[in-house]
Design a protein around this motif. Structure first.
Motif, PDB file in Angstrom:
ATOM      1  N   LEU A 170       0.919  -1.264  -0.142  1.00 60.60           N
ATOM      2  CA  LEU A 170       0.051  -0.113  -0.090  1.00 60.60           C
ATOM      3  C   LEU A 170       0.544   1.416   0.002  1.00 60.60           C
ATOM      4  O   LEU A 170       1.904   1.291   0.736  1.00 60.60           O
ATOM      5  N   ARG A 171       0.708   2.318  -1.045  1.00 59.44           N
ATOM      6  CA  ARG A 171       1.235   3.416  -0.965  1.00 59.44           C
ATOM      7  C   ARG A 171       0.241   4.623  -0.588  1.00 59.44           C
ATOM      8  O   ARG A 171       0.787   5.619  -0.189  1.00 59.44           O
ATOM      9  N   PHE A 172      -1.044   4.531  -0.996  1.00 59.63           N
ATOM     10  CA  PHE A 172      -1.779   5.592  -0.821  1.00 59.63           C
ATOM     11  C   PHE A 172      -3.340   5.162  -0.115  1.00 59.63           C
ATOM     12  O   PHE A 172      -3.691   4.087  -0.635  1.00 59.63           O
ATOM     13  N   LEU A 173      -3.500   5.911   0.783  1.00 58.26           N
ATOM     14  CA  LEU A 173      -4.637   5.290   1.775  1.00 58.26           C
ATOM     15  C   LEU A 173      -5.625   6.602   2.119  1.00 58.26           C
ATOM     16  O   LEU A 173      -4.964   7.559   2.797  1.00 58.26           O
ATOM     17  N   SER A 174      -7.049   6.647   1.567  1.00 57.12           N
ATOM     18  CA  SER A 174      -7.504   7.832   2.013  1.00 57.12           C
ATOM     19  C   SER A 174      -8.800   7.402   2.694  1.00 57.12           C
ATOM     20  O   SER A 174      -9.596   6.701   1.834  1.00 57.12           O
ATOM     21  N   LEU A 175      -9.219   7.856   3.960  1.00 58.60           N
ATOM     22  CA  LEU A 175     -10.511   7.409   4.198  1.00 58.60           C
ATOM     23  C   LEU A 175     -11.317   8.612   4.788  1.00 58.60           C
ATOM     24  O   LEU A 175     -12.204   8.348   5.362  1.00 58.60           O
ATOM     25  N   SER A 176     -10.716   9.837   4.318  1.00 61.25           N
ATOM     26  CA  SER A 176     -11.246  11.193   4.787  1.00 61.25           C
ATOM     27  C   SER A 176     -12.777  11.131   4.709  1.00 61.25           C
ATOM     28  O   SER A 176     -13.341  10.530   3.683  1.00 61.25           O
ATOM     29  N   PRO A 185      -6.574   1.909  13.512  1.00 58.52           N
ATOM     30  CA  PRO A 185      -6.216   0.443  13.939  1.00 58.52           C
ATOM     31  C   PRO A 185      -4.738   0.399  14.063  1.00 58.52           C
ATOM     32  O   PRO A 185      -3.851   1.124  13.321  1.00 58.52           O
ATOM     33  N   SER A 186      -4.129  -0.350  14.799  1.00 58.95           N
ATOM     34  CA  SER A 186      -2.894  -0.771  15.267  1.00 58.95           C
ATOM     35  C   SER A 186      -2.091  -1.309  14.038  1.00 58.95           C
ATOM     36  O   SER A 186      -0.826  -1.235  14.269  1.00 58.95           O
ATOM     37  N   THR A 187      -2.655  -1.987  13.112  1.00 58.16           N
ATOM     38  CA  THR A 187      -2.036  -2.682  12.165  1.00 58.16           C
ATOM     39  C   THR A 187      -1.699  -1.779  11.103  1.00 58.16           C
ATOM     40  O   THR A 187      -0.599  -1.978  10.050  1.00 58.16           O
ATOM     41  N   LEU A 188      -2.211  -0.536  11.200  1.00 57.98           N
ATOM     42  CA  LEU A 188      -1.639   0.486  10.002  1.00 57.98           C
ATOM     43  C   LEU A 188      -0.147   0.741  10.067  1.00 57.98           C
ATOM     44  O   LEU A 188       0.650   0.878   8.950  1.00 57.98           O
ATOM     45  N   THR A 189       0.596   0.458  11.142  1.00 60.86           N
ATOM     46  CA  THR A 189       1.969   0.696  11.203  1.00 60.86           C
ATOM     47  C   THR A 189       2.793  -0.405  10.559  1.00 60.86           C
ATOM     48  O   THR A 189       3.932  -0.203  10.012  1.00 60.86           O
ATOM     49  N   LYS A 190       2.036  -1.316   9.963  1.00 67.82           N
ATOM     50  CA  LYS A 190       2.758  -2.470   8.969  1.00 67.82           C
ATOM     51  C   LYS A 190       2.798  -1.912   7.691  1.00 67.82           C
ATOM     52  O   LYS A 190       3.543  -2.558   6.734  1.00 67.82           O
ATOM     53  N   CYS A 191       2.041  -0.746   7.267  1.00 66.29           N
ATOM     54  CA  CYS A 191       2.082  -0.327   6.097  1.00 66.29           C
ATOM     55  C   CYS A 191       3.535   0.588   5.872  1.00 66.29           C
ATOM     56  O   CYS A 191       3.275   1.843   5.627  1.00 66.29           O
ATOM     57  N   THR A 192       4.546   0.066   5.913  1.00 68.41           N
ATOM     58  CA  THR A 192       5.820   0.802   5.953  1.00 68.41           C
ATOM     59  C   THR A 192       6.228   1.371   4.724  1.00 68.41           C
ATOM     60  O   THR A 192       7.184   2.194   4.456  1.00 68.41           O
ATOM     61  N   ASN A 193       5.407   1.024   3.542  1.00 65.54           N
ATOM     62  CA  ASN A 193       5.849   1.679   2.348  1.00 65.54           C
ATOM     63  C   ASN A 193       4.705   2.872   2.017  1.00 65.54           C
ATOM     64  O   ASN A 193       4.663   3.420   0.894  1.00 65.54           O
ATOM     65  N   LEU A 194       3.878   3.235   2.741  1.00 67.14           N
ATOM     66  CA  LEU A 194       2.752   4.211   2.597  1.00 67.14           C
ATOM     67  C   LEU A 194       3.454   5.457   2.427  1.00 67.14           C
ATOM     68  O   LEU A 194       4.183   5.960   3.311  1.00 67.14           O
ATOM     69  N   ASN A 195       2.999   6.224   1.394  1.00 60.58           N
ATOM     70  CA  ASN A 195       3.479   7.547   1.002  1.00 60.58           C
ATOM     71  C   ASN A 195       2.593   8.568   1.497  1.00 60.58           C
ATOM     72  O   ASN A 195       2.693   9.838   1.740  1.00 60.58           O
ATOM     73  N   HIS A 196       1.042   8.356   1.551  1.00 60.98           N
ATOM     74  CA  HIS A 196       0.159   9.121   1.390  1.00 60.98           C
ATOM     75  C   HIS A 196      -1.156   8.640   2.572  1.00 60.98           C
ATOM     76  O   HIS A 196      -1.455   7.501   2.269  1.00 60.98           O
ATOM     77  N   LEU A 197      -1.376   9.231   3.551  1.00 62.12           N
ATOM     78  CA  LEU A 197      -2.211   9.015   4.658  1.00 62.12           C
ATOM     79  C   LEU A 197      -2.990   9.988   5.038  1.00 62.12           C
ATOM     80  O   LEU A 197      -2.785  11.039   5.598  1.00 62.12           O
ATOM     81  N   ASN A 198      -4.427   9.804   4.808  1.00 55.36           N
ATOM     82  CA  ASN A 198      -5.488  10.814   5.083  1.00 55.36           C
ATOM     83  C   ASN A 198      -6.567  10.169   5.495  1.00 55.36           C
ATOM     84  O   ASN A 198      -7.495   9.312   5.028  1.00 55.36           O
ATOM     85  N   ILE A 199      -6.785  10.261   6.811  1.00 53.40           N
ATOM     86  CA  ILE A 199      -7.905   9.920   7.477  1.00 53.40           C
ATOM     87  C   ILE A 199      -8.801  10.909   8.249  1.00 53.40           C
ATOM     88  O   ILE A 199      -9.657  10.695   9.247  1.00 53.40           O
ATOM     89  N   SER A 200      -8.673  12.213   7.620  1.00 57.47           N
ATOM     90  CA  SER A 200      -9.366  13.440   8.247  1.00 57.47           C
ATOM     91  C   SER A 200     -10.858  13.317   8.097  1.00 57.47           C
ATOM     92  O   SER A 200     -11.421  12.495   7.377  1.00 57.47           O
TER      93      SER A 200
END
Length: 1006
Positions: A170-176, A185-200
């Motif tokens: 996963l590189r891009f995640l948006s749940l905004s 979620p605590s497992t989010l820390t496993k997405c070590t290749n994530l470039n963009h995170l938006n949960i706003s």
């Protein structure tokens, strides 16, 4: 769209194909899957008309991309096609699909969990639809997913904690912009290749799983956690995010200091920490961010000197430090920030001159410095720039208003110089601002005439020149543009008549000309102002009769014509027949049963008045008996004897009453002393027994109330089981007096911080509040005091609070009817009016909200917690901050931009929001599909569209539209952003009484 029979047959073929295996119908799998998917979709514009189930391959269909090697579908791009319906079955059959985009449509229902069966899916975009329900747990199996966008839907519930178990790709995640809640979620820390995170813009809560959580996502370039309910401090360690370019944490409940190592993220270009509770000083490491162009720290608790090094960050385009407690002056080198476009430093404690070097910020468009202590004059160079907005109100600026350049004339849209010490003439070229929509020069010492050029302001909607020592007359062409909605000229030295051209102000909602020296008659042309809601003409020299045509103004909510020289009948229509005494008193002869004076009519022929017509019953009787006065001396002597007799009798009565009163007071004092002694004895013995409290002092204002409840030990009363609510000022408990279950009281345990620490002061203020009595107020019965604890004793409301009845109603309890809701509105208004108008200084509630409106057994409203600000040493920023947190949506906007100036208008704003909440059944702030919904803004928008009744609570049942609609309009007037545009509580009561009056009665004249 196929018929239901054809679709069922096709679905059967699809199921058979799945049973026979891939080799049997390999070429048709994609066709069948897409056709079954299409069967659940509504395609109003026939975008999918090329999708034909008779084709052997979908590769020629619109919006479909295939792999040329095997002719299997790899991409489906259906974004922005106005599709509706649900995401049904079928797509899981496309096993070579890599990209699926359904964004920007009107799809509803839940997300089909079978999408997770597409093993090789890399990009999934379902954003900007109306999808609801939970995020499927099956998505945890989509290990090949690189891009996931579920933003701008109505997804709800907690995010499955195992959702990101296999997110290494996963590189891009948006749940905004959803309705998601619970922890991140605590497992989010496993997405070590994530470039963009938006949960706003969700409801995520708890600690944000910072270091070693989100801080471990070292490849992040964008991190957006804004507009949630995350709390706690943000620890150091952010420096590990070497690639971070944008960090948005605004709109949460974060506390503590900013990370000291924030300046060690060299690529940061945008930082937004606004709308939290960060405190302390700004870390100096920020100045190391050489590529930062956006910095917002507004609405926090930052302190310390304004950073002098800010001018070293010379590529900043946006700076917002407003609503903090910064002190000191601005560096003279502010002009070094050449690209600066937006500068807001409002509502701090800044001093000194406004730097002249700001004129070198050639791109500056918006400058907001309101609510500080800047002094000196306005730098003339500011009026040579291409500004769109200039707000330097509520400072200590002196000198005159500089002349404007042609560049400013063409660009300026908002100009607010109010609340300063400006002098001199209003420049005539102000009438040439072609784009100006808001002009406020109030609260200065201009001693100027109003430039007639103001009539040229084609886009002006608000003109506020109150209390500016203006002289001369009102220009007749002030409304030539026809766009003016608010005209406020109160408190000046204006003379002459109200120009008849005022009728050209066709968009006017508020016309306030009070406290001037205007003369002549009220022009009939005011009746042309069909949108007029507020008309204030009090304290002038206006004469003649009130034009009857004003009775045609159906939208009028508030009128005040008191203290003029008006005579004659009130208009028969609109609000006029129901004006109360305060709105019409102080005139020569207005005809109203509320006034005791004569009713004078303005007629053409001379009117001979009988000197005995008013106030001389003896003369009347003599005339009726046919007697005449034979001698002036005799008549004078008769009057002298009558007055003497009256004086003598009055003096005797006063003396007798005084003796009786003193006797009663002495007796009462003896009883009270005995009562207090008994109470103290009881408390001391109780304290000895319990050992948990030092001896305190209990005072009950009603001596018939026993203090025995204190003898049962405070520990047994002030516990979690007895707690029934809490707020800004403390926690409320339920207790019984003397163990009598029928004598239930409410006990508020006050927060000890900032409460008056001297018992004499506390006693004086509480006793004053204890004397406040009104049917719509919860009476204060007494108090308990020690230096460590202060309690207030008041009546207990059997039906609880309006908050619980409106928003926490159990299914077995019927919803409130319109008649009950209106009774609550009117009763609350009467209670607040009593607080505002019956005491000097007025008692400001400060915390008007549904949880402070209690209901008795007949659902009559009773206001609690009034006047508690009087028990504070000062109303500090901490109290204000708690108020914002505990009552979002109810706090008047000026409290965010003034130095703690709390007055009656703040209560009006909260009352207006309370009306909206009662009528709509909605909370004042809610999260909608796309953004946070502010109830007042939502209702105002519906009203402007003519759909105001669409927001009425459907649980209310039947309701009279001719009552609900004006109540909604009144609420919007009360929630005006401009405090002076809000009515007084007396005027609100007056309007509500008019609304509740049956229609035929409203139309009756006098």
């Amino acid at each position: 769209m196929k018929s239901s029979t054809a679709m069922m047959a096709l679905f059967s073929v699809f199921m058979i194909a799945g049973c026979l295996g891939e080799d049997t119908l390999q070429l048709n799998d994609d066709v069948l899957g897409l056709i079954v998917f299409k069967s659940a979709i509504d395609d109003p514009f026939m975008h999918l008309s090329s999708w034909n189930e008779d084709d052997t391959s979908p590769c020629a269909w619109n919006f479909i991309t295939c792999n040329q090697a095997n002719s299997r579908v790899t991409e489906i791009l259906l974004h922005g096609l106005s599709l509706s319906g649900k995401i049904g079955r079928g797509l899981e059959k496309l096993q070579f699909l890599k990209v699926l985009s359904l964004s920007g449509n009107n799809l509803t229902g839940s997300i089909n969990p079978e999408l997770a069966l597409i093993n090789g899916l890399e990009r999934l975009n379902l954003s900007q639809n109306s999808l609801s329900g939970n995020i499927p747990t099956s998505f945890a199996n989509m290990s090949s997913l690189q891009f996931l966008d579920l933003s701008m839907n109505s997804l709800s519930g907690p995010v499955p904690d195992n959702l990101f178990e296999n997110c290494l790709s996963l590189r891009f995640l948006s749940l905004s912009r959803n309705l998601l809640e619970g922890p991140i979620p605590s497992t989010l820390t496993k997405c070590t290749n994530l470039n963009h995170l938006n949960i706003s813009n969700n409801h995520f809560s708890g600690n944000a799983n910072f270091s070693p959580g989100i801080w471990s996502l070292t490849r992040l370039r964008t991190l957006d956690l804004s507009t949630n309910q995350l709390s706690g401090p943000v620890p150091d360690g952010i420096k590990v995010l070497h690639n971070l370019k944008e960090l948005f944490l605004h709109g949460n409940h974060f506390t503590g200091s900013l990370p000291a190592d924030i300046g060690l993220c060299p690529h940061l270009s945008r930082l937004d920490f606004s709308d939290n509770r960060f405190s302390g000083e700004i870390p100096g490491s920020l100045q190391r961010l050489k590529v930062l162009n956006f910095l917002s720290l507004s609405n926090n608790l930052f302190t310390g000197d304004f950073p002098s090094w800010i001018s070293n960050m010379n590529i900043l385009e946006y700076i917002d430090f407003s609503k903090n407690a910064f002190v000191g002056s601005l560096p003279m080198s502010m002009g070094d920030i050449k690209p600066l476009n937006f500068l807001s430093l409002s509502n701090n404690k800044l001093t000194g001159n406004i730097p002249k070097s700001l004129v070198y910020c050639s791109g500056l468009s918006i400058i907001r410095l309101t609510g500080n202590s800047f002094n000196g004059s306005i730098p003339e160079g500011l009026f040579d720039m291409g500004l769109k907005e200039m707000d330097i109100s509520r400072n200590q600026i002196t000198g005159s208003i500089p002349p404007a350049s042609s560049r400013l004339i063409e660009s300026l849209q908002v100009l607010d110089l109010s609340g300063n010490n400006l002098t001199g003439e209003i420049p005539a070229e102000m009438g040439l601002f072609s784009r100006l929509s808001y002009l406020n020069l109030s609260g200065n010492y201009l001693e100027s005439r109003m430039p007639p050029e103001f009539g040229y302001l084609q886009n002006l909607t608000v003109l506020d020149l109150r209390n500016s020592a203006l002289v001369g007359s009102i220009p007749g062409d002030i409304c030539d543009s026809g766009s003016l909605a608010i005209l406020q000229l109160d408190g000046n030295l204006l003379t002459g008549p109200i120009p008849k051209e005022i009728g050209n102000c066709s968009s006017l909602n508020l016309l306030s000309l009070s406290h001037n020296n205007l003369s002549g008659s009220i022009p009939k042309s005011i009746s042309l102002l069909k949108k007029l809601e507020i008309l204030k003409l009090e304290v002038n020299q206006l004469s003649g009769e009130i034009p009857q045509e004003l009775g045609k103004l159906e939208n009028l909510l508030i009128v005040n014509i008191s203290h003029n020289r008006l005579v004659g009948r009130l208009p028969a229509g609109s609000i006029f027949p129901n004006l109360d005494e305060s709105a019409i008193e102080g005139n020569l002869g207005i005809c109203s049963p509320l006034l005791k004076g004569p009713c004078k009519l303005d007629v053409q022929k001379p009117l001979v008045l009988d000197p005995y017509a008013y106030g001389n019953q003896t003369g009347d009787q003599n005339r009726r008996n046919g007697h005449s006065r034979s001698s002036t001396d005799g008549f004078t002597h008769h009057r002298f004897l009558s007055v003497s007799a009256i004086v003598a009798i009055s003096a005797s009565v006063v003396i007798v009453l005084g003796v009786i009163l003193i006797s009663l007071l002495n007796a009462s004092a003896r009883r009270r002393i005995a009562f207090v002694d008994n109470a103290l004895e009881s408390m001391c013995s109780s304290s000895t027994r319990s050992g948990s409290l030092a001896a305190g002092k209990l005072i009950l204002f009603d001596t018939k109330s026993s203090p025995d409840w204190i003898g049962t030990s405070l520990d047994s009363i002030l516990n979690k089981a007895s707690e029934i609510g809490s707020g800004v000022f403390g926690t409320v408990y339920k207790a019984s007096l003397g163990g009598d279950a029928r004598r239930i009281v409410a006990i508020k345990k006050l927060v000890t911080a900032n409460i008056l620490q001297y018992q004499e002061e506390f006693d004086r203020e509480v006793r004053g509040l204890g004397k406040v009595r009104h049917p719509n107020l919860i009476p204060l019965r007494g108090y308990y005091w020690t230096p460590q604890m202060q309690l207030l004793v008041s009546d207990f409301a059997l039906e609880g609070s309006l908050q619980s009845r409106l928003h926490e109603r159990p299914p077995t309890t019927p919803p409130l009817s319109w008649s009950i809701r209106f009774k609550i509105v009117l009763g609350t208004a009467k209670g607040l009016a009593h607080l505002h108008h019956s005491f000097r200084p007025p008692i400001v509630h400060y915390n008007v909200k549904p949880s402070n409106i209690l209901l008795d057994e007949n659902l009559n409203p009773k206001i609690s917690d009034f006047g508690l600000t009087r028990l504070l040493n000062k109303l500090d920023k901490h109290v204000l901050s708690n108020r914002f947190q505990s009552a979002p949506g109810y706090v008047a906007p000026e409290l965010t931009c003034q130095s703690l100036r709390v007055n009656e208008k703040c209560d009006l704003y909260g009352f207006g929001v309370l009306i909206l909440e009662l009528v709509t059944g909605r909370r004042p702030v809610e999260y909608g599909e796309d953004n946070v919904v502010i109830l007042a803004d939502h209702v105002r928008a519906l009203l402007e569209q003519g759909n105001a009744l669409d927001c009425v609570d459907p649980n209310m049942g039947n309701y009279p539209e001719d009552e609900v609609l004006p109540v909604l309009k009144l609420a919007l007037v009360c929630t005006s952003q401009i405090p002076s545009s809000r009515p007084s509580m007396a005027e609100v009561v007056q309007v509500l009484q008019v609304i509740s009056t049956p229609v035929p009665q409203r139309l009756e004249g006098f």
